[in-house]
Scaffold this motif. Sequence first.
Motif, mmCIF file in Angstrom:
data_model
loop_
_atom_site.group_PDB
_atom_site.id
_atom_site.type_symbol
_atom_site.label_atom_id
_atom_site.label_comp_id
_atom_site.label_asym_id
_atom_site.label_seq_id
_atom_site.Cartn_x
_atom_site.Cartn_y
_atom_site.Cartn_z
ATOM 1 N N ARG A 174 34.636 -75.212 61.735
ATOM 2 C CA ARG A 174 34.074 -76.316 60.792
ATOM 3 C C ARG A 174 35.025 -76.807 59.936
ATOM 4 O O ARG A 174 34.866 -78.031 59.577
ATOM 5 C CB ARG A 174 32.718 -75.952 60.003
ATOM 6 C CG ARG A 174 31.635 -75.519 61.032
ATOM 7 C CD ARG A 174 30.322 -75.181 60.225
ATOM 8 N NE ARG A 174 30.395 -74.309 59.128
ATOM 9 C CZ ARG A 174 29.921 -73.013 59.465
ATOM 10 N NH1 ARG A 174 29.763 -72.835 60.637
ATOM 11 N NH2 ARG A 174 30.097 -72.350 58.559
ATOM 12 N N VAL A 212 33.330 -91.484 58.884
ATOM 13 C CA VAL A 212 32.061 -91.853 59.364
ATOM 14 C C VAL A 212 31.479 -92.797 58.875
ATOM 15 O O VAL A 212 31.186 -93.017 57.541
ATOM 16 C CB VAL A 212 31.081 -90.538 59.329
ATOM 17 C CG1 VAL A 212 29.713 -90.866 60.115
ATOM 18 C CG2 VAL A 212 31.877 -89.118 59.883
ATOM 19 N N SER A 240 22.720 -86.373 55.836
ATOM 20 C CA SER A 240 23.071 -86.271 57.048
ATOM 21 C C SER A 240 24.832 -86.014 56.855
ATOM 22 O O SER A 240 25.503 -85.029 57.373
ATOM 23 C CB SER A 240 22.857 -87.035 57.958
ATOM 24 O OG SER A 240 23.648 -86.843 59.315
ATOM 25 N N MET A 241 25.409 -86.822 56.269
ATOM 26 C CA MET A 241 26.721 -87.009 55.831
ATOM 27 C C MET A 241 27.139 -85.504 55.210
ATOM 28 O O MET A 241 28.503 -84.840 55.551
ATOM 29 C CB MET A 241 27.428 -88.135 55.447
ATOM 30 C CG MET A 241 27.297 -89.499 55.930
ATOM 31 S SD MET A 241 28.287 -90.641 55.462
ATOM 32 C CE MET A 241 28.140 -91.899 56.721
ATOM 33 N N SER A 295 27.351 -74.247 51.341
ATOM 34 C CA SER A 295 28.695 -74.283 51.904
ATOM 35 C C SER A 295 29.794 -74.226 51.037
ATOM 36 O O SER A 295 30.655 -73.836 51.172
ATOM 37 C CB SER A 295 28.530 -75.673 52.791
ATOM 38 O OG SER A 295 27.619 -75.481 54.009
ATOM 39 N N GLU A 339 25.548 -82.797 55.004
ATOM 40 C CA GLU A 339 25.452 -81.723 55.958
ATOM 41 C C GLU A 339 26.355 -81.583 57.211
ATOM 42 O O GLU A 339 26.900 -80.223 57.349
ATOM 43 C CB GLU A 339 23.907 -81.794 56.387
ATOM 44 C CG GLU A 339 22.804 -81.697 55.625
ATOM 45 C CD GLU A 339 21.313 -81.741 56.581
ATOM 46 O OE1 GLU A 339 21.552 -81.914 57.732
ATOM 47 O OE2 GLU A 339 20.532 -81.668 55.901
ATOM 48 N N HIS A 340 27.024 -82.530 57.314
ATOM 49 C CA HIS A 340 28.129 -82.548 58.293
ATOM 50 C C HIS A 340 29.688 -82.403 57.876
ATOM 51 O O HIS A 340 30.500 -82.565 58.262
ATOM 52 C CB HIS A 340 28.118 -83.805 59.210
ATOM 53 C CG HIS A 340 27.082 -83.676 60.282
ATOM 54 N ND1 HIS A 340 25.821 -84.103 60.081
ATOM 55 C CD2 HIS A 340 27.182 -83.450 61.642
ATOM 56 C CE1 HIS A 340 25.105 -83.984 61.298
ATOM 57 N NE2 HIS A 340 26.147 -83.725 62.027
ATOM 58 N N SER A 378 24.531 -78.223 51.667
ATOM 59 C CA SER A 378 25.924 -78.569 51.423
ATOM 60 C C SER A 378 26.313 -77.648 49.973
ATOM 61 O O SER A 378 27.633 -77.326 50.094
ATOM 62 C CB SER A 378 26.244 -79.917 50.980
ATOM 63 O OG SER A 378 25.077 -80.288 49.898
ATOM 64 N N SER A 425 36.338 -80.601 59.229
ATOM 65 C CA SER A 425 35.752 -81.637 58.434
ATOM 66 C C SER A 425 36.218 -82.121 57.124
ATOM 67 O O SER A 425 36.030 -82.916 56.415
ATOM 68 C CB SER A 425 34.017 -81.156 58.191
ATOM 69 O OG SER A 425 34.114 -80.286 57.318
#
Length: 337
Positions: A58, A96, A113-114, A22, A116-117, A19, A61
Motif C-alpha cells: 500500500r 486523484v 474516501s481519499m 494508518s 481512506e485510500h 486514516s 500511495s
Amino acid sequence: MKRRPTIMDVAARAGVSKSTVSLVLQGSKQVRPETRKTVEAAMAEIGYVYNRAAANLRSASVGLVGLVINDLRNPFFTEFATSLQMALAAEGYATVIANSDEDPELQAKLVGSMIEHGVAALVISPAYGEASDTFDQLARTGLPVLQVLRRMDERTDLFPFASFDYAAGSAEATRHLLDQGARHIAFVGGLPGRAITRERKSGWREVLKAEGLDQVALHGKSTRAFGMQAADTLLADHPEVDAAVCFNDLVALGLMAGFARAGRPVGQGFRVVGFDDIEEAAQSWPQLSSVSCDIAGFARDTAARLLAWMVEGQRPEPELRIPVRLVPRASSLGPAA
C-alpha cells in the motif's frame, strides 16, 4: 473460525478514523502522543497484528495527491485541475481528482474516501455550504491540505489559503470602462451573500462610490443562461446602463449573446468586461475583455508549495493573493479593437 481484527476494528475501538490508525502504524509524527497511545491500546485489546507486507504494497500511495473541485464543468476550474495534475505528474506524483458539484455532503464523502485510500496530501476548492464535516476530518489526519480559490474554513494555520486579488481586478475593469466613456456600469452575476461575490464586486463598488455614480447589481448563477437573462433585465428595466463588469466570463458571454439577440451592439453602445479570461474569451465574437487570472501559473505554484510542505516540511503562509491583470478586447474597446 474467528475473524482476524482489521484496521477498521482498531479505529472503532479507539474512536478514531481509519486514516489515523494508518498514520500510527506508519510511525507518523503527525499523530498526537495521546492519540497514539489510545490506538496502540486498542490494538492490544483486540489482538490486532500489523501485516507489514500488505502495508508495503500500500505504500505506493505516498505518491498520491487528492484534488477536490467544486465544479469541474466550469472551464476555469477545469484548467486549474488539469494544470495542477500535470505539474504534480512532472514531479512523480499521481492525482486523484473528484468533482463535488457544489454539494458539501458529497464533498465530505469524497474527502473521506481519499483519506481512506491513503492520499499523502490534498488540495481543495471547496463547495459552498457547511464545510465542518470536510475540514474536521482533514484536521484529524494532519495531512498537508491547501484551500484554493475559495476559503470555507477559517483555520488557515491548518489549511493555508491561496487565491487571486479579485477586488483589484474588478476595480481595474471598472476604471477601464469609465475611461471608455461608460457612466452607468452594472455588476452582473454571482450569488448574493457569498464571499467570492463580495470580493469580485468590491472593487467595482469602491470605484463607482469614489466617482459618485449609481450602482446597479444583478445577482444570479455564474452561468451563460443567467447572463442572457440579465441582458433582458437590463434592456427592460435599466436602459440607462451602458456597461457591465461580470462575475465571470460565462456570465459575460451569456450577456453578449442576450444583447446580440436584442439587436444591440456590444463593444460600443454597450461595453462588457468578464472575469477569469478563459480560453473562449479570446475566441468569442466580439472578443471578450476579461480580468485575467493566470490559472495555469497559479496551479504550478500550488503544486510547488504543496510539495515543499510534503517533502521539506515548509508550511505555506496562511493566505496568499495573486495579482490579476485586465486584458482589454473588442467587447469594451469597440469594433476597431
